[in-house]
Design an enzyme around this catalytic site. Structure first.
Site, mmCIF file in Angstrom:
data_model
loop_
_atom_site.group_PDB
_atom_site.id
_atom_site.type_symbol
_atom_site.label_atom_id
_atom_site.label_comp_id
_atom_site.label_asym_id
_atom_site.label_seq_id
_atom_site.Cartn_x
_atom_site.Cartn_y
_atom_site.Cartn_z
ATOM 1 N N ASP A 83 0.864 -1.167 0.000
ATOM 2 C CA ASP A 83 0.000 0.000 0.000
ATOM 3 C C ASP A 83 0.911 1.231 0.000
ATOM 4 O O ASP A 83 2.140 1.122 0.068
ATOM 5 C CB ASP A 83 -0.957 -0.035 1.215
HETATM 6 C C1 GLC Z 1 -4.394 4.306 -0.125
HETATM 7 C C2 GLC Z 1 -5.269 3.140 0.245
HETATM 8 C C3 GLC Z 1 -5.358 2.083 -0.822
HETATM 9 C C4 GLC Z 1 -5.247 2.736 -2.186
HETATM 10 C C5 GLC Z 1 -3.843 3.290 -2.298
HETATM 11 C C6 GLC Z 1 -3.623 4.021 -3.641
HETATM 12 O O1 GLC Z 1 -3.695 4.783 0.974
HETATM 13 O O2 GLC Z 1 -5.030 2.482 1.477
HETATM 14 O O3 GLC Z 1 -6.592 1.390 -0.637
HETATM 15 O O4 GLC Z 1 -5.481 1.793 -3.204
HETATM 16 O O5 GLC Z 1 -3.507 4.175 -1.234
HETATM 17 O O6 GLC Z 1 -4.430 5.156 -3.695
#
Ligand code: GLC
Length: 748
Positions: free
Chosen positions: A280
């Site tokens: 993430d």
């Molecule tokens: C965010 C979220 C994730 C998302 C990623 C890209 O912090 O936790 O669900 O897909 O970053 O935006």
């Protein structure tokens, strides 16, 4: 003797090499992956492991793309730029490796569907798939070839802002809907020009963030992890989800983006998952903030050994080369990571077709067909919680007062995680009611927005109510009060919405309460003041028409709760598959705080497990939802009262529409394992189906139960244990009459 052993060893190795070669010959993708990998320099391999947040213009990235230092962009949206960065990567770099272009396409791209929690209320795998197929087309037309969805975290906590993105509290329902969404995004052939790669997230346990506070720590014993939180991800892996995303939370003290047990031992070794794992956003680097790693280099080592293939938005993997030089990891390990990335790109056909037709968007985006489908999904996601004296449906000849901060909130009705949806496409409830009612509509905002603390609009709202036959009061939460990092400790209606309802109720007019929110709210008192209640979640672009479809009876509500509605935050965590405990409370014999005599000693009116103010029942249970008709359920008939280890049994029930309108019913199958080597839940969802019935029509619904449906993890191993079971076919998790069967150890 020695020569024999050597010859046997050589023979074995030759057999092994031959098997691998045959495997590759069998699978052309593996052959392509191996062949490309063999040509790559270490720097080019490490470049593939980097996902970079896009900004500026394509030419800003020339240098890095030409040197093969980027494997993927996220947050690039626009087919012109997407095609240009692909062109640079394909034509101006040494090996011409295409890019993955990822984006959060969570519940629609331009055509916005209900938030996933709303979509889950439809209990429709067909609609979940159909919605994501449309989202995939619209996203692909904008140059995106990878979505960070479906989010299949299971949660028991409506305080958690991201409950909006989940499919609710049940692992079986989440698994079914998650797999359907993956099918919608990827289709049967992810190289199809209108499909995109899906991403099962957030692996794993994120929904158990303590206190519902986002990013908070999670403690989940292995049995619960395997029986609940891992199940949707196993279903996603089995369904061929091309990618997974690791999470922010630390699980039992180990951050999930560096968690060898969940990522390597379970995902890779047990499940044999050969898809790609992306972290993430900066979750690899956050292992330092967690206090699990001392430096970014340590964080890189932990994550790459745990098999995270690609790093999102941070740069710890810049240390991988040094880790190789220090002998802490091998280039072979890097090859495995990069092979997973290349495999996805080959499976998606990106080497042959990296570019998107720039005229596609005008043909597939925001079409009438897409909008009609969004209306249908929204209509099937709104849960009818209460309908006293058949207040609903309304007649189009009635004088209706439409009031409330969610009546004309084109941005908020779309809900959280809407990057590319545009509020100008929203059809609001106000617009839809105007279209249906014309001069029969009396409109007043009453409050400007959900958190509004001003009474300035009350007078006009009350005046509108007084000159009408009925009040439709739209309340809820602005979209920004749910979603990532937007957890709430208080789950009441914000602002003065409740106060305005109290004033409206004094007019004596019937009140239809409609709630547009990103979580189940604790609105018991408000429901008591209302004659009918429709829980609409955040319904998306077509909120208005979907609402009038139901309010004026063109369709009957059919949705059912995918998550328990608690009476208040004090009941959390509350989920239907709870344990019996040693002192269960009989909901029929509940006692409350006012029943306790004054000056009582350590006296309780029954030593059982409950809150003396809330009792032990929720506001509304999992699986609950009303219709404009009534469905009668016959007794369940079992094909046998005994189930053999190698056999199966069927459970049947006849459902009859005994009302006067055609409607759909979501029939649910629950099972209880009465005794286990671990205490077992009082009920678990094992199946569901939707049936449509005309007035007076009956249908028999049959479910098949096999011993494998009764498997659970007891903290040490997956087991199927003989013994007594109860079974319900019911309209929700608290209804129905139990049947019993016994699982025998004997073979058939
Ligand atoms: C965010 C979220 C994730 C998302 C990623 C890209 O912090 O936790 O669900 O897909 O970053 O935006």
């Amino acid at each position: 003797m020695k020569l024999t052993i050597q010859l046997s060893l050589i023979f074995f190795l030759l057999m092994l090499v031959n098997a691998c070669v045959q495997q590759e010959e069998k699978d052309p993708v593996e052959q392509q992956v191996s062949s490309l990998l063999a040509q790559m320099t270490l720097d080019e391999k490490l470049g593939q492991m980097m996902q970079v947040n896009y900004y500026g213009k394509p030419e800003d990235w020339n240098e890095q793309l030409k040197n093969g230092q980027i494997g993927s962009f996220l947050n690039l949206s626009g087919v012109i730029d997407a095609n240009e960065v692909q062109r640079i990567a394909m034509e101006e770099s040494r090996l011409g490796i295409p890019l993955l272009i990822g984006r959060d396409v969570i519940h629609g791209f331009k055509t916005i569907f209900p938030i996933p929690l709303g979509m889950a209320s439809s209990w429709s795998t067909e609609m979940a798939e159909g919605a994501m197929e449309i989202a995939a087309k619209e996203a692909k037309a904008a140059g995106i070839n990878w979505t960070f969805a479906p989010m299949i975290d299971v949660t028991w906590d409506p305080r958690w802002g991201r409950v909006a993105e989940t499919c609710g509290e049940d692992p079986y329902l989440t698994s079914q809907l998650g797999v359907a969404m993956i099918r919608g995004y990827q289709g049967n052939n992810p190289s199809d020009s209108l499909r995109i790669a899906a991403c099962a997230k957030h692996y794993v346990g994120y929904g158990m963030s303590e206190a519902g506070r986002d990013y908070n720590t999670t403690y989940i014993p292995e049995a619960l992890l395997r029986n609940v939180h891992l199940r949707p991800f196993k279903a996603a892996a089995d369904a061929g989800c091309l990618t997974f995303m690791s999470a922010f939370n630390d699980l039992n003290g180990v951050p999930t983006s560096g968690n060898y047990f969940t990522l390597k031992t379970i995902l890779r070794d047990e499940w044999k998952y050969d898809g790609m794992v992306v972290s993430d956003w900066a979750s690899i680097q956050q292992q330092v903030v967690h206090g699990y790693c001392e430096t970014d280099k340590d964080a890189a080592e932990k994550s790459v050994l745990a098999t995270v293939d690609m790093e999102m938005a941070s740069r710890c993997y810049d240390h991988l080369k040094q880790l190789i030089e220090e002998g802490k990891i091998t280039e072979e390990l890097i090859n495995e990571r990069v092979a997973n990335i290349l495999r996805i790109k080959f499976k998606m056909g990106l080497f042959e077709n990296p570019y998107v037709d720039e005229t596609l968007a005008e043909r597939v985006t925001l079409t009438d067909e897409n909008l009609d489908y969004a209306r249908k999904v929204a209509r099937n996601s709104m849960v009818l919680l209460k309908n006293e004296a058949q207040t609903l449906p309304l007649k189009k000849t009635q004088k209706v007062a439409l009031i409330g901060p969610m009546t004309n909130a084109p941005h908020d009705q779309m809900g959280t995680w809407v990057f590319d949806g545009d509020e100008k496409n929203s059809i609001t409830p106000l617009t839809a009611f105007q279209e249906v009612l014309g001069s029969n509509l009396n409109y007043a905002l009453g409050l400007e927005y959900s958190r509004d603390k001003s009474r300035a609009g009350f007078t006009q709202a009350l005046a509108a109510a007084r000159k009408s036959d009925v009040v439709v009061y739209l309340v809820g939460e602005e979209a920004g009060l749910s979603g990532e990092a937007n957890s709430r400790g208080i789950i009441d209606l914000p602002g003065l919405q409740s106060e305005l309802l109290s004033e409206l109720s004094k007019t004596g007019k019937p009140i239809v309460l409609v709630v547009l929110a990103g979580r189940p709210l604790g609105i018991g008192a408000e429901i008591d003041l209302s004659d009918a209640v429709l829980y609409a979640w955040h319904p998306g672009t077509m909120a208005g028409p979907a609402l009038t479809d139901l309010i004026f009876g063109d369709y009957s509500p059919s949705a059912k709760l995918p998550i328990t509605m608690v009476k208040g935050a004090g009941q959390i965590p509350f989920y239907y598959y709870r344990k019996n405990t040693g002192k269960p409370t009989d909901p029929e014999r509940m006692t409350y705080i006012d029943d306790i005599p004054r000056n009582s000693k350590q006296l309780s009116l029954g030593f059982t497990s409950l809150h003396i103010d809330y009792g032990v029942t929720p506001l509304y249970p999992f699986g609950y939802g009303l219709s404009y008709t009534t469905f009668d359920y016959s007794e369940v008939s079992l094909s046998s009262s005994e189930l053999m280890m190698k056999g199966d049994l069927t459970a049947s029930c006849t459902i009859t529409n005994i009302g006067s309108v055609a409607a759909e019913e979501i029939v649910q199958l629950y099972v209880r394992d009465l005794v286990g080597s671990l205490t077992r839940p009082i009920k678990e969802l094992k199946g569901f189906t939707r049936i449509a019935l005309q007035p007076g029509e009956s249908k028999e619904v049959t479910f098949t139960i096999q011993p494998s449906d009764l498997e659970f993890h007891n903290g040490e191993a997956y087991v199927i244990e003989p013994g007594k079971f109860r079974l319900w076919i019911a309209k929700d998790s608290e209804s129905g009459i139990a049947s019993e069967f016994t699982l025998l150890n004997e073979q058939k």
